[in-house]
Scaffold this motif. Sequence first.
Motif, mmCIF file in Angstrom:
data_model
loop_
_atom_site.group_PDB
_atom_site.id
_atom_site.type_symbol
_atom_site.label_atom_id
_atom_site.label_comp_id
_atom_site.label_asym_id
_atom_site.label_seq_id
_atom_site.Cartn_x
_atom_site.Cartn_y
_atom_site.Cartn_z
ATOM 1 N N MET A 263 0.838 -1.198 0.000
ATOM 2 C CA MET A 263 0.000 0.000 0.000
ATOM 3 C C MET A 263 0.871 1.246 0.000
ATOM 4 O O MET A 263 1.881 1.324 0.702
ATOM 5 N N GLU A 264 0.514 2.223 -0.808
ATOM 6 C CA GLU A 264 1.240 3.483 -0.857
ATOM 7 C C GLU A 264 1.054 4.249 0.454
ATOM 8 O O GLU A 264 0.021 4.166 1.111
ATOM 9 N N ASP A 265 2.081 5.020 0.832
ATOM 10 C CA ASP A 265 1.949 5.889 1.991
ATOM 11 C C ASP A 265 0.923 6.984 1.700
ATOM 12 O O ASP A 265 0.737 7.401 0.549
ATOM 13 N N ILE A 266 0.270 7.450 2.757
ATOM 14 C CA ILE A 266 -0.671 8.562 2.642
ATOM 15 C C ILE A 266 -0.093 9.727 3.437
ATOM 16 O O ILE A 266 0.230 9.585 4.621
ATOM 17 N N TRP A 267 0.047 10.867 2.786
ATOM 18 C CA TRP A 267 0.624 12.056 3.395
ATOM 19 C C TRP A 267 -0.427 13.156 3.498
ATOM 20 O O TRP A 267 -1.305 13.250 2.648
ATOM 21 N N TYR A 268 -0.282 13.984 4.529
ATOM 22 C CA TYR A 268 -0.978 15.266 4.516
ATOM 23 C C TYR A 268 0.060 16.325 4.200
ATOM 24 O O TYR A 268 1.106 16.412 4.869
ATOM 25 N N ILE A 269 -0.202 17.135 3.177
ATOM 26 C CA ILE A 269 0.701 18.201 2.763
ATOM 27 C C ILE A 269 -0.073 19.504 2.842
ATOM 28 O O ILE A 269 -1.082 19.673 2.141
ATOM 29 N N ASN A 270 0.373 20.412 3.702
ATOM 30 C CA ASN A 270 -0.405 21.629 3.877
ATOM 31 C C ASN A 270 -0.060 22.666 2.809
ATOM 32 O O ASN A 270 0.755 22.424 1.910
ATOM 33 N N SER A 271 -0.676 23.833 2.908
ATOM 34 C CA SER A 271 -0.541 24.843 1.868
ATOM 35 C C SER A 271 0.842 25.473 1.809
ATOM 36 O O SER A 271 1.150 26.209 0.877
ATOM 37 N N ARG A 272 1.691 25.194 2.799
ATOM 38 C CA ARG A 272 3.085 25.636 2.769
ATOM 39 C C ARG A 272 4.040 24.494 2.418
ATOM 40 O O ARG A 272 5.240 24.597 2.624
ATOM 41 N N ASN A 273 3.465 23.402 1.937
ATOM 42 C CA ASN A 273 4.229 22.225 1.515
ATOM 43 C C ASN A 273 4.932 21.543 2.693
ATOM 44 O O ASN A 273 5.943 20.854 2.509
ATOM 45 N N GLN A 274 4.394 21.714 3.904
ATOM 46 C CA GLN A 274 4.882 20.968 5.060
ATOM 47 C C GLN A 274 4.159 19.620 5.094
ATOM 48 O O GLN A 274 2.947 19.558 4.915
ATOM 49 N N LYS A 275 4.898 18.536 5.341
ATOM 50 C CA LYS A 275 4.382 17.192 5.117
ATOM 51 C C LYS A 275 4.379 16.365 6.394
ATOM 52 O O LYS A 275 5.293 16.456 7.215
ATOM 53 N N LEU A 276 3.328 15.533 6.517
ATOM 54 C CA LEU A 276 3.251 14.529 7.570
ATOM 55 C C LEU A 276 2.847 13.204 6.948
ATOM 56 O O LEU A 276 1.847 13.128 6.224
ATOM 57 N N ASN A 277 3.624 12.164 7.232
ATOM 58 C CA ASN A 277 3.277 10.821 6.767
ATOM 59 C C ASN A 277 2.281 10.222 7.760
ATOM 60 O O ASN A 277 2.609 10.002 8.931
ATOM 61 N N LEU A 278 1.056 9.975 7.292
ATOM 62 C CA LEU A 278 -0.007 9.477 8.165
ATOM 63 C C LEU A 278 -0.044 7.956 8.239
ATOM 64 O O LEU A 278 -0.964 7.391 8.839
ATOM 65 N N THR A 279 0.935 7.301 7.629
ATOM 66 C CA THR A 279 0.998 5.834 7.665
ATOM 67 C C THR A 279 2.320 5.348 8.255
ATOM 68 O O THR A 279 2.723 4.205 8.046
ATOM 69 N N GLN A 280 3.005 6.225 8.986
ATOM 70 C CA GLN A 280 4.209 5.852 9.722
ATOM 71 C C GLN A 280 4.147 6.506 11.094
ATOM 72 O O GLN A 280 3.765 7.668 11.218
ATOM 73 N N TRP A 281 4.546 5.765 12.114
ATOM 74 C CA TRP A 281 4.500 6.293 13.466
ATOM 75 C C TRP A 281 5.360 7.532 13.579
ATOM 76 O O TRP A 281 6.384 7.620 12.931
ATOM 77 N N PRO A 282 4.882 8.542 14.346
ATOM 78 C CA PRO A 282 3.871 8.458 15.410
ATOM 79 C C PRO A 282 2.420 8.537 14.943
ATOM 80 O O PRO A 282 1.516 8.637 15.782
ATOM 81 N N TYR A 283 2.179 8.502 13.621
ATOM 82 C CA TYR A 283 0.803 8.549 13.112
ATOM 83 C C TYR A 283 0.482 7.248 12.378
ATOM 84 O O TYR A 283 1.343 6.652 11.725
ATOM 85 N N GLN A 284 -0.775 6.853 12.475
ATOM 86 C CA GLN A 284 -1.235 5.693 11.731
ATOM 87 C C GLN A 284 -2.737 5.841 11.504
ATOM 88 O O GLN A 284 -3.500 6.040 12.454
#
Length: 279
Positions: free
Chosen positions: A1-22
């Motif tokens: 499964m591909e990783d799912i990221w949240y990328i905000n309007s300033r191009n700051q990124k959080l990987n929502l499928t790797q700890w500390p997020y899942q």
Amino acid sequence: MEDIWYINSRNQKLNLTQWPYQIADNDLLSFAWSYSSQSNAGMNGGKILSFTRGITTKHLMITIAADTPQQYYDAINQLNDLTGLDIMNVTPGRLQWGNQYMTCYMYGSSAQTGWNMDALQMDKDFSVVSPYPFWITERTYEFPAGAGEYADGGRYAIQYPRRYANSMTESYLVNESPYDTQFRMSIYGPVREPLVMINGCRYYVNIQLETDEYLEIDSRNGTIYKTRVDGEKENCFHLREMDNAVFTPISSGKNRINWSGKFRFDLTLFEERSEPRWQ
């Protein structure tokens, strides 16, 4: 499964499928079209007239967990800070799934469940709203000055350009989407009155671009802007041909491209899907 990221309007990124997020639960793959209809007078049934997709809300439950209290608090704060920035700026971020994305805001969160301070773990159920609820794949095709004859999948094949009596160069691109697609065309100076023909349709703006200036035609938003050397943007909507052919979507399949060959341009196609393409 591909990783799912949240990328905000300033191009700051959080990987929502790797700890500390899942991601624990979500309805990101669900969709529904609205329709307008007309009933048959005095009879059963009727006729479907059209389908549309409006602003859509979804939910996304994220488990947050860490090994130390400080890591735990930092993860909670970072998630809220990155998503909250888009709310404050009223500029959407995006959920990125592989090479596909959906623009959205994470605009609310229900009461936390599974909150275990001793275990440093929390489930947060976020409310997500998308102003344009499609999963989009961008494909960019490059057309350098003097090059032809075939563009494919984000690159171009350098071959002997075909020149015709009308001084136009001919190339091709293949739109891999099964549907006609919206686009962004970027034309780079120096050039005077740039014209691109796609399947005989004129994409023309009566403008002069100097070196290091460029023009962007965005069919999704119906906008035309020039970016000057100093980075300032100029609205050039009034300089288009008035029949609005400049915003005509790009047809599915093989497309014939003609231009003078004296300037370069890029064409980015936006393949839109109700759910991400499985791959």
